[in-house]
Each structure stands twice: as C-alpha cells, then as structure tokens.
Design a protein around this motif. Structure first.
Motif, short mmCIF file in Angstrom:
data_model
loop_
_atom_site.label_atom_id
_atom_site.label_comp_id
_atom_site.label_asym_id
_atom_site.label_seq_id
_atom_site.Cartn_x
_atom_site.Cartn_y
_atom_site.Cartn_z
N GLY A 237 77.71 83.51 -63.34
CA GLY A 237 76.90 82.13 -63.45
C GLY A 237 75.70 81.94 -62.60
O GLY A 237 75.12 83.08 -62.13
N GLY A 238 74.96 80.80 -62.78
CA GLY A 238 73.66 80.60 -62.39
C GLY A 238 72.49 81.42 -62.93
O GLY A 238 72.94 82.01 -63.99
N PRO A 239 71.45 81.40 -62.23
CA PRO A 239 70.25 82.15 -62.46
C PRO A 239 70.23 83.67 -62.67
O PRO A 239 69.54 84.25 -63.58
CB PRO A 239 69.15 81.65 -61.78
N LEU A 240 71.35 84.16 -62.12
CA LEU A 240 71.39 85.65 -61.81
C LEU A 240 72.58 86.13 -62.54
O LEU A 240 72.90 87.22 -62.27
CB LEU A 240 71.36 86.25 -60.22
N ASP A 241 73.10 85.38 -63.33
CA ASP A 241 74.56 85.64 -64.21
C ASP A 241 74.15 87.10 -64.63
O ASP A 241 73.16 87.46 -65.54
CB ASP A 241 74.72 84.55 -65.29
N GLY A 242 75.34 88.13 -64.38
CA GLY A 242 75.18 89.56 -64.89
C GLY A 242 74.73 90.41 -64.33
O GLY A 242 74.85 91.38 -64.54
N LEU A 243 73.95 90.09 -63.33
CA LEU A 243 73.45 91.19 -62.48
C LEU A 243 74.30 91.70 -61.42
O LEU A 243 75.20 91.07 -61.18
CB LEU A 243 71.84 90.66 -61.80
N LEU A 244 74.03 92.64 -61.04
CA LEU A 244 74.73 93.53 -60.13
C LEU A 244 74.48 93.45 -58.67
O LEU A 244 73.04 93.80 -58.63
CB LEU A 244 75.05 95.01 -60.36
N LEU A 245 75.12 93.16 -57.76
CA LEU A 245 74.43 93.02 -56.32
C LEU A 245 74.85 94.24 -55.60
O LEU A 245 76.30 94.47 -55.56
CB LEU A 245 75.06 91.87 -55.66
N ASP A 246 74.10 95.07 -54.98
CA ASP A 246 74.49 96.11 -54.34
C ASP A 246 74.96 95.81 -53.07
O ASP A 246 74.37 95.44 -52.10
CB ASP A 246 73.33 97.15 -54.08
N VAL A 247 76.23 96.01 -52.85
CA VAL A 247 76.89 95.69 -51.36
C VAL A 247 77.32 96.93 -50.70
O VAL A 247 78.30 96.78 -49.77
CB VAL A 247 78.23 94.58 -51.73
N THR A 248 76.98 97.98 -50.97
CA THR A 248 77.01 99.18 -50.12
C THR A 248 76.84 99.11 -48.79
O THR A 248 75.91 98.56 -48.29
CB THR A 248 76.03 100.40 -50.76
N GLY A 249 77.75 99.19 -48.00
CA GLY A 249 77.54 99.26 -46.39
C GLY A 249 77.77 97.77 -45.87
O GLY A 249 78.00 97.51 -44.94
#
Length: 89
Positions: A33-45
């Motif tokens: 959802g929202g403006p960044l819908d579909g992007l992946l967020l790197d949550v490593t660490g």
C-alpha cells in the motif's frame, strides 16, 4: 522466503542499478500500500523490537512530495509484510 518477494525491487536501490532486486543472505519485508507499494525493505540485522516499530521511509512520491515520509508497520501475523499507515512531512 516467498518466491514473489524475491522478484521485487529493493527500497533505496539506485534507479540505474542493473540488478535492483534482493541480495542473497538478506532479509526483506514487502511494503504494501501507499507510495512505496511493492518495494522490498531490507530488514537484515534489525532486532525484533526494530521490526515491531516498522519504518518511516523517505519518499518523493507521497502526499508531502520531496522530503516527505511514508510510515509502514508490520502486518499482525505476517511480519514479512509491512502495511502503509500514512504519510508525514
């Protein structure tokens, strides 16, 4: 990791990056959802607490334009998805 997630574009990747997708050995959350819908967020660490807080991500395409931020929080019961919770200046 979900095969569909492994095909997405990573938040923060350079627009001219020939391979803007996920990297082996990293953990990702899909932004929903929202403006960044579909992007992946790197949550490593990220710690469990950091993941529970979610993320306030800079974006030029949200409600407030350049310098604005989009707020994403983990989906209850599915922490590999971060749902949009609004924009802020």
């Amino acid at each position: 990791m979900d095969e569909q997630i492994m095909r997405g574009r990573v938040y923060g990747a350079d627009h001219d990056d020939p391979d803007p997708g996920p990297r082996p050995g990293h953990d990702y959350a899909e932004l929903v959802g929202g403006p960044l819908d579909g992007l992946l967020l790197d949550v490593t660490g990220w710690t469990v607490g950091e993941r529970a807080e979610g993320a306030l991500l800079m974006t030029e395409i949200g409600r407030y334009g350049p310098g604005g931020r989009a707020q994403y929080k983990p989906r209850p019961g599915n922490p590999s998805r971060f749902d949009w919770h609004g924009d802020s200046p």
